[in-house]
Scaffold this motif. Structure first.
Motif, PDB file in Angstrom:
ATOM      1  N   VAL A 117       0.880  -1.193  -0.299  1.00 62.83           N
ATOM      2  CA  VAL A 117      -0.020  -0.048   0.194  1.00 62.83           C
ATOM      3  C   VAL A 117       0.685   1.278  -0.104  1.00 62.83           C
ATOM      4  O   VAL A 117       1.932   1.151   0.740  1.00 62.83           O
ATOM      5  CB  VAL A 117      -0.985   0.113   1.049  1.00 62.83           C
ATOM      6  CG1 VAL A 117      -0.105  -0.050   2.608  1.00 62.83           C
ATOM      7  CG2 VAL A 117      -1.891   1.219   1.123  1.00 62.83           C
ATOM      8  N   GLY A 118       0.531   2.155  -0.678  1.00 60.64           N
ATOM      9  CA  GLY A 118       1.359   3.327  -0.788  1.00 60.64           C
ATOM     10  C   GLY A 118       0.541   4.610  -1.329  1.00 60.64           C
ATOM     11  O   GLY A 118      -0.532   4.395  -1.764  1.00 60.64           O
ATOM     12  N   TYR A 119       1.277   5.775  -1.453  1.00 61.04           N
ATOM     13  CA  TYR A 119       0.466   6.789  -1.601  1.00 61.04           C
ATOM     14  C   TYR A 119       1.453   7.962  -2.105  1.00 61.04           C
ATOM     15  O   TYR A 119       2.616   7.840  -1.780  1.00 61.04           O
ATOM     16  CB  TYR A 119      -0.406   7.621  -0.530  1.00 61.04           C
ATOM     17  CG  TYR A 119       0.244   7.524   0.689  1.00 61.04           C
ATOM     18  CD1 TYR A 119       1.106   8.668   1.218  1.00 61.04           C
ATOM     19  CD2 TYR A 119       0.292   6.264   1.640  1.00 61.04           C
ATOM     20  CE1 TYR A 119       1.593   8.591   2.405  1.00 61.04           C
ATOM     21  CE2 TYR A 119       0.850   6.275   2.718  1.00 61.04           C
ATOM     22  CZ  TYR A 119       1.624   7.316   3.296  1.00 61.04           C
ATOM     23  OH  TYR A 119       2.270   7.659   4.466  1.00 61.04           O
ATOM     24  N   TYR A 120       0.994   8.913  -3.115  1.00 63.48           N
ATOM     25  CA  TYR A 120       1.783  10.121  -3.700  1.00 63.48           C
ATOM     26  C   TYR A 120       1.131  11.098  -2.770  1.00 63.48           C
ATOM     27  O   TYR A 120      -0.148  11.266  -2.700  1.00 63.48           O
ATOM     28  CB  TYR A 120       1.606  10.266  -5.136  1.00 63.48           C
ATOM     29  CG  TYR A 120       2.516   9.351  -5.776  1.00 63.48           C
ATOM     30  CD1 TYR A 120       3.812   9.601  -6.100  1.00 63.48           C
ATOM     31  CD2 TYR A 120       1.899   8.153  -6.336  1.00 63.48           C
ATOM     32  CE1 TYR A 120       4.270   8.758  -6.996  1.00 63.48           C
ATOM     33  CE2 TYR A 120       2.608   7.089  -7.024  1.00 63.48           C
ATOM     34  CZ  TYR A 120       3.948   7.405  -7.452  1.00 63.48           C
ATOM     35  OH  TYR A 120       4.875   6.752  -8.097  1.00 63.48           O
ATOM     36  N   TYR A 121       1.570  12.148  -2.354  1.00 64.81           N
ATOM     37  CA  TYR A 121       1.064  13.271  -1.734  1.00 64.81           C
ATOM     38  C   TYR A 121       0.795  14.191  -2.898  1.00 64.81           C
ATOM     39  O   TYR A 121       1.278  14.337  -3.852  1.00 64.81           O
ATOM     40  CB  TYR A 121       2.016  14.320  -1.111  1.00 64.81           C
ATOM     41  CG  TYR A 121       2.261  13.639   0.415  1.00 64.81           C
ATOM     42  CD1 TYR A 121       1.293  13.527   1.481  1.00 64.81           C
ATOM     43  CD2 TYR A 121       3.487  12.674   0.553  1.00 64.81           C
ATOM     44  CE1 TYR A 121       1.779  13.102   2.565  1.00 64.81           C
ATOM     45  CE2 TYR A 121       3.653  11.940   1.868  1.00 64.81           C
ATOM     46  CZ  TYR A 121       2.893  12.132   2.833  1.00 64.81           C
ATOM     47  OH  TYR A 121       3.008  11.411   4.148  1.00 64.81           O
ATOM     48  N   LEU A 122      -0.582  14.753  -2.983  1.00 58.23           N
ATOM     49  CA  LEU A 122      -1.285  15.522  -4.028  1.00 58.23           C
ATOM     50  C   LEU A 122      -0.570  16.905  -3.793  1.00 58.23           C
ATOM     51  O   LEU A 122      -0.647  17.381  -2.824  1.00 58.23           O
ATOM     52  CB  LEU A 122      -2.612  15.451  -4.059  1.00 58.23           C
ATOM     53  CG  LEU A 122      -3.462  14.152  -4.048  1.00 58.23           C
ATOM     54  CD1 LEU A 122      -4.732  14.389  -4.064  1.00 58.23           C
ATOM     55  CD2 LEU A 122      -2.899  13.783  -5.412  1.00 58.23           C
ATOM     56  N   ASP A 123      -0.587  17.437  -5.145  1.00 59.59           N
ATOM     57  CA  ASP A 123      -0.007  18.845  -5.273  1.00 59.59           C
ATOM     58  C   ASP A 123       1.132  19.175  -4.545  1.00 59.59           C
ATOM     59  O   ASP A 123       1.544  20.101  -4.097  1.00 59.59           O
ATOM     60  CB  ASP A 123      -1.137  19.822  -4.699  1.00 59.59           C
ATOM     61  CG  ASP A 123      -2.702  19.472  -5.407  1.00 59.59           C
ATOM     62  OD1 ASP A 123      -2.616  19.251  -6.813  1.00 59.59           O
ATOM     63  OD2 ASP A 123      -3.569  19.524  -4.542  1.00 59.59           O
ATOM     64  N   TYR A 124       2.101  18.057  -5.026  1.00 64.85           N
ATOM     65  CA  TYR A 124       3.517  18.272  -4.025  1.00 64.85           C
ATOM     66  C   TYR A 124       4.263  18.342  -5.467  1.00 64.85           C
ATOM     67  O   TYR A 124       4.281  17.428  -6.343  1.00 64.85           O
ATOM     68  CB  TYR A 124       3.805  17.098  -3.235  1.00 64.85           C
ATOM     69  CG  TYR A 124       4.914  17.074  -2.450  1.00 64.85           C
ATOM     70  CD1 TYR A 124       5.240  17.798  -1.328  1.00 64.85           C
ATOM     71  CD2 TYR A 124       6.344  16.681  -3.194  1.00 64.85           C
ATOM     72  CE1 TYR A 124       6.348  17.928  -0.892  1.00 64.85           C
ATOM     73  CE2 TYR A 124       7.507  16.864  -2.520  1.00 64.85           C
ATOM     74  CZ  TYR A 124       7.542  17.297  -1.374  1.00 64.85           C
ATOM     75  OH  TYR A 124       8.732  17.353  -0.591  1.00 64.85           O
ATOM     76  N   CYS A 125       5.266  19.385  -5.522  1.00 60.24           N
ATOM     77  CA  CYS A 125       6.303  19.310  -6.613  1.00 60.24           C
ATOM     78  C   CYS A 125       7.209  18.113  -6.577  1.00 60.24           C
ATOM     79  O   CYS A 125       8.094  18.132  -5.650  1.00 60.24           O
ATOM     80  CB  CYS A 125       6.961  20.672  -6.806  1.00 60.24           C
ATOM     81  SG  CYS A 125       7.959  20.833  -8.205  1.00 60.24           S
ATOM     82  N   ILE A 126       7.173  17.240  -7.697  1.00 59.82           N
ATOM     83  CA  ILE A 126       8.192  16.201  -7.848  1.00 59.82           C
ATOM     84  C   ILE A 126       9.280  16.434  -8.906  1.00 59.82           C
ATOM     85  O   ILE A 126       8.958  16.624 -10.073  1.00 59.82           O
ATOM     86  CB  ILE A 126       7.574  14.797  -8.050  1.00 59.82           C
ATOM     87  CG1 ILE A 126       6.209  14.512  -6.993  1.00 59.82           C
ATOM     88  CG2 ILE A 126       8.313  13.729  -8.206  1.00 59.82           C
ATOM     89  CD1 ILE A 126       5.335  13.315  -7.206  1.00 59.82           C
ATOM     90  N   GLN A 127      10.457  16.494  -8.416  1.00 56.93           N
ATOM     91  CA  GLN A 127      11.597  17.056  -9.194  1.00 56.93           C
ATOM     92  C   GLN A 127      12.020  15.741  -9.996  1.00 56.93           C
ATOM     93  O   GLN A 127      12.117  14.649  -9.365  1.00 56.93           O
ATOM     94  CB  GLN A 127      12.794  17.565  -8.258  1.00 56.93           C
ATOM     95  CG  GLN A 127      12.253  18.809  -7.722  1.00 56.93           C
ATOM     96  CD  GLN A 127      13.254  19.218  -6.597  1.00 56.93           C
ATOM     97  OE1 GLN A 127      14.258  18.741  -6.315  1.00 56.93           O
ATOM     98  NE2 GLN A 127      12.798  20.491  -5.939  1.00 56.93           N
ATOM     99  N   SER A 128      12.611  16.065 -11.046  1.00 60.26           N
ATOM    100  CA  SER A 128      13.021  14.618 -11.896  1.00 60.26           C
ATOM    101  C   SER A 128      13.801  15.242 -13.225  1.00 60.26           C
ATOM    102  O   SER A 128      13.503  16.408 -13.837  1.00 60.26           O
ATOM    103  CB  SER A 128      11.626  14.061 -12.746  1.00 60.26           C
ATOM    104  OG  SER A 128      12.249  12.905 -13.603  1.00 60.26           O
ATOM    105  N   ASN A 129      14.775  14.645 -13.229  1.00 58.43           N
ATOM    106  CA  ASN A 129      15.544  14.863 -14.693  1.00 58.43           C
ATOM    107  C   ASN A 129      14.885  15.131 -15.955  1.00 58.43           C
ATOM    108  O   ASN A 129      15.393  15.581 -16.953  1.00 58.43           O
ATOM    109  CB  ASN A 129      16.979  14.215 -14.714  1.00 58.43           C
ATOM    110  CG  ASN A 129      16.745  12.949 -14.815  1.00 58.43           C
ATOM    111  OD1 ASN A 129      15.514  12.330 -15.127  1.00 58.43           O
ATOM    112  ND2 ASN A 129      17.639  11.872 -14.934  1.00 58.43           N
ATOM    113  N   LYS A 130      13.720  14.328 -15.955  1.00 61.91           N
ATOM    114  CA  LYS A 130      12.847  14.542 -17.005  1.00 61.91           C
ATOM    115  C   LYS A 130      11.799  15.755 -17.053  1.00 61.91           C
ATOM    116  O   LYS A 130      11.104  15.883 -18.083  1.00 61.91           O
ATOM    117  CB  LYS A 130      12.194  13.234 -17.211  1.00 61.91           C
ATOM    118  CG  LYS A 130      13.023  12.144 -17.656  1.00 61.91           C
ATOM    119  CD  LYS A 130      12.277  10.811 -17.773  1.00 61.91           C
ATOM    120  CE  LYS A 130      13.076   9.483 -17.937  1.00 61.91           C
ATOM    121  NZ  LYS A 130      12.497   8.505 -17.669  1.00 61.91           N
ATOM    122  N   GLY A 131      11.735  16.397 -15.948  1.00 58.98           N
ATOM    123  CA  GLY A 131      10.931  17.235 -15.858  1.00 58.98           C
ATOM    124  C   GLY A 131       9.874  17.338 -14.575  1.00 58.98           C
ATOM    125  O   GLY A 131       9.745  16.299 -14.130  1.00 58.98           O
TER     126      GLY A 131
END
Length: 187
Positions: A124-138
């Motif tokens: 079971v997992g989750y992503y926090y909504l409206d949180y900026c996720i940094q990535s080398n792809k954008g």
């Protein structure tokens, strides 16, 4: 899928941090709980030491049910920032699902319409909504439009300021015995 009965901690909790957050000082953008000793995607198994101070992650070369000799066997010190999938790992007996998250659940073979699905949770997992996720792809943010999750894409690799440059919708296979995975917006 293979399940090994382990006495002690029930889950390995992984709090995933930004790839640029070298010391895991910022809040995580994703967290998940994997059942200890369960074989994820047929090739990754995590276990806890008896005292919960060390997590062992074994990766197997193919999706063969975590059988044979692993091609990676990583020892991770609990409650410290690890370079192995940037984050903090810990051993826990239960999990919490906070609000304002996109939740994903994988069971042994049940879907959300089965009244016993909670007895078969393996991940079971989750992503926090409206949180900026940094990535080398954008950089991107995950959000929900009523109950439909999507990604808002940005041009920068480190910021989510200004107007988004596009959207990406989540398209998951329908949950079934062969694919016992489902997700929902927990707003």
């Amino acid at each position: 899928m293979m399940f090994t009965c382990i006495f002690g901690y029930k889950y390995v909790k992984v709090s995933i941090h930004q790839e640029y957050d070298d010391n895991c000082e910022q809040p995580p953008y994703q967290e998940f709980y994997q059942t200890t000793g369960w074989c994820l995607d047929g090739n990754v198994e995590m276990t806890c030491s008896e005292d919960g101070s060390t997590i062992t992650s074994k990766a197997y070369p193919t999706s063969n049910g975590c059988k044979g000799k692993p091609n990676a066997n990583v020892q991770i010190t609990a409650n410290t920032c690890s370079e192995f999938i940037k984050g903090e790992y810990s051993c826990v007996d239960d999990f919490e699902i906070p609000s304002n998250t996109l939740v994903y659940i994988q069971t042994n073979s049940s879907c959300q319409d089965d009244p016993n699905w909670k007895d078969e949770i393996r991940l079971v997992g989750y992503y926090y909504l409206d949180y900026c996720i940094q990535s080398n792809k954008g950089a991107f943010e995950i959000t929900c439009n009523s109950s439909v999750p999507y990604r808002m894409l940005h041009n920068s690799t480190t910021e989510c300021s200004g107007e988004s440059t596009g959207y990406s919708w989540f398209k998951e296979k329908e949950c079934s015995k062969e694919n016992p995975y489902f997700q929902y917006c927990n707003i």
